[in-house]
Design an enzyme around this catalytic site. Structure first.
Site, PDB file in Angstrom:
ATOM      1  NE  ARG A  52       3.062 -17.311   9.026  1.00  0.00           N
ATOM      2  CZ  ARG A  52       4.038 -16.665   9.666  1.00  0.00           C
ATOM      3  NH1 ARG A  52       4.272 -15.382   9.403  1.00  0.00           N
ATOM      4  NH2 ARG A  52       4.790 -17.283  10.545  1.00  0.00           N
ATOM      5  CE1 TYR A 103     -17.994  -6.141  -3.275  1.00  0.00           C
ATOM      6  CE2 TYR A 103     -16.159  -6.036  -1.710  1.00  0.00           C
ATOM      7  CZ  TYR A 103     -17.149  -6.761  -2.358  1.00  0.00           C
ATOM      8  OH  TYR A 103     -17.289  -8.099  -2.095  1.00  0.00           O
ATOM      9  CG  ASP A 180     -11.351  -1.684  -5.563  1.00  0.00           C
ATOM     10  OD1 ASP A 180     -10.964  -2.335  -6.555  1.00  0.00           O
ATOM     11  OD2 ASP A 180     -12.114  -2.158  -4.703  1.00  0.00           O
ATOM     12  CE  LYS A 205     -15.491  -9.949  -7.658  1.00  0.00           C
ATOM     13  NZ  LYS A 205     -14.712  -9.937  -6.404  1.00  0.00           N
TER      14      LYS A 205
END
Length: 370
Positions: A52, A103, A180, A205
């Site tokens: 982690r 977004y 972004d 994406k």
């Protein structure tokens, strides 16, 4: 390999983070599934303690990600939304300015989570048309960050990154500028080189590009004597929260994303050529009365074309464009084309009337091509 921006984009994409194994000579990183690592004594190890906190695959992908965005620091997350949540948490109780048609998932987190749980205050601005004075007047004493995405999704509004960066640097509060960059991708736009302080990606994406993993990422520049005062503590806070909150991707997911990013430059060129061909065809159809409007920043007829070309386009994309006979900007999608009739869907938390005012008609077909 060095991650210097002087190396060609494709060279950085393929080689940074993928150095040959010193043990086997393998040129493709192995997938390291171990969650724990042997320590010779307490705190004495080979760089890894618990997966982690850090993992060989994540470290390799983060090196590649930083190189693609010409940054120094990169942090990978389990999704773009996890990256967004980490940024908001790091800001604490503060004020931010955001582009009005951000977004939908980001809008939802700002208004339904960060505002309710940490009293984060947001001022919404149409940053593509807002005057310098309007932006300056919106900055408060506790304004820590300005959040933009360009082009916006789905209205394709283009915001001048260097212009916003200059405005923020001139204000006494010197808030950080986050971009972004999911829609443009690191190939077509390099926000850190344009004055931004943070770049965010939904790696799901374009960067991954194969619709087989969900990831997010943050990239930040090196801290220098001229950096904004907020930058160094912000980077430290993000790294602490990445481990403390634990919203990290699996070794397999980061391996997939690293593999996908190796062909980013090739895919983006193909996306751009395909999208421009469709946009030009639609523009011709518009002259015959068959299409109401064509909104595409890569067309010279677009009112923000000059910002796309002169202000925001990266050097590697500019060189590629000069090798052709046209100007190209990417569409949004994976490695295959999408054609779908859509209303602005569940990812949005903005009202229909709000989107209509910004040029998006839910009755009109959305046709993303790549």
């Amino acid at each position: 390999m060095s991650s210097s921006p002087s190396l060609a984009f494709g060279t950085r994409a393929i080689h940074v983070g993928s150095e040959a194994s010193s043990e086997t000579g393998a040129v493709i990183p192995a997938i390291s599934l171990s969650t724990t690592y042997k320590q010779d004594s307490v705190g004495v190890h080979k760089g890894f303690e618990y997966s982690r906190s850090d993992n060989p695959n994540r470290r390799q992908f983060e090196a590649q990600l930083a190189a693609l965005e010409s940054g120094k620091h990169a942090l990978a997350f389990a999704s773009g939304s996890a990256a967004t949540a980490t940024v908001m948490t790091a800001l604490g109780s503060a004020h931010i300015i955001s582009v009005s048609d951000v977004y939908g998932g980001t809008h939802r987190y700002m208004t339904r989570v960060a505002n309710e749980l940490q009293d984060l205050q947001v001022t919404w601005l149409d940053l593509d048309i807002a005057s310098e004075q309007t932006i300056l007047d919106s900055i408060r004493e506790n304004t820590k960050l300005v959040w933009i995405e360009t082009p916006t999704n789905p209205t394709l509004r283009v915001i001048d990154i260097p212009h916003i960066a200059r405005i923020l640097s001139a204000h006494p509060s010197t808030p950080l500028l986050l971009v972004d960059n999911t829609f443009a991708s690191p190939y077509f736009q390099s926000p850190l080189l344009l004055g931004a302080d943070v770049v965010l990606h939904s790696i799901t994406k374009y960067i991954n590009g194969h619709s087989d993993t969900v990831l997010g990422g943050l990239i930040l520049p090196d801290v220098t004597p001229t950096s904004k005062p907020l930058l160094a503590p912000f980077i430290s806070k993000l790294r602490f929260l990445q481990n403390a909150m634990g919203a990290v991707p699996s070794p397999h997911d980061t391996w997939l994303a690293q593999r996908g990013a190796k062909t980013l430059h090739l895919r983006m060129r193909a996306h751009a050529l395909g999208a421009l061909s469709v946009a030009r065809a639609l523009e011709r159809a518009k002259t015959r009365g068959l299409v109401r409007d064509v909104i595409y920043p890569g067309l010279p007829s677009n009112p923000r074309f000059h910002v796309t070309w002169k202000s925001n386009m990266s050097e590697q994309a500019r060189r590629w464009v000069h090798s052709l006979k046209g100007t190209h900007i990417p569409s949004l999608g994976p490695e295959f084309s999408l054609e779908e009739e859509e209303e602005y869907d569940s990812s949005s938390s903005s009202s229909t009337s709000s989107w209509s005012r910004r040029g998006y008609n839910p009755e009109r077909d959305g046709v993303p091509f790549g």
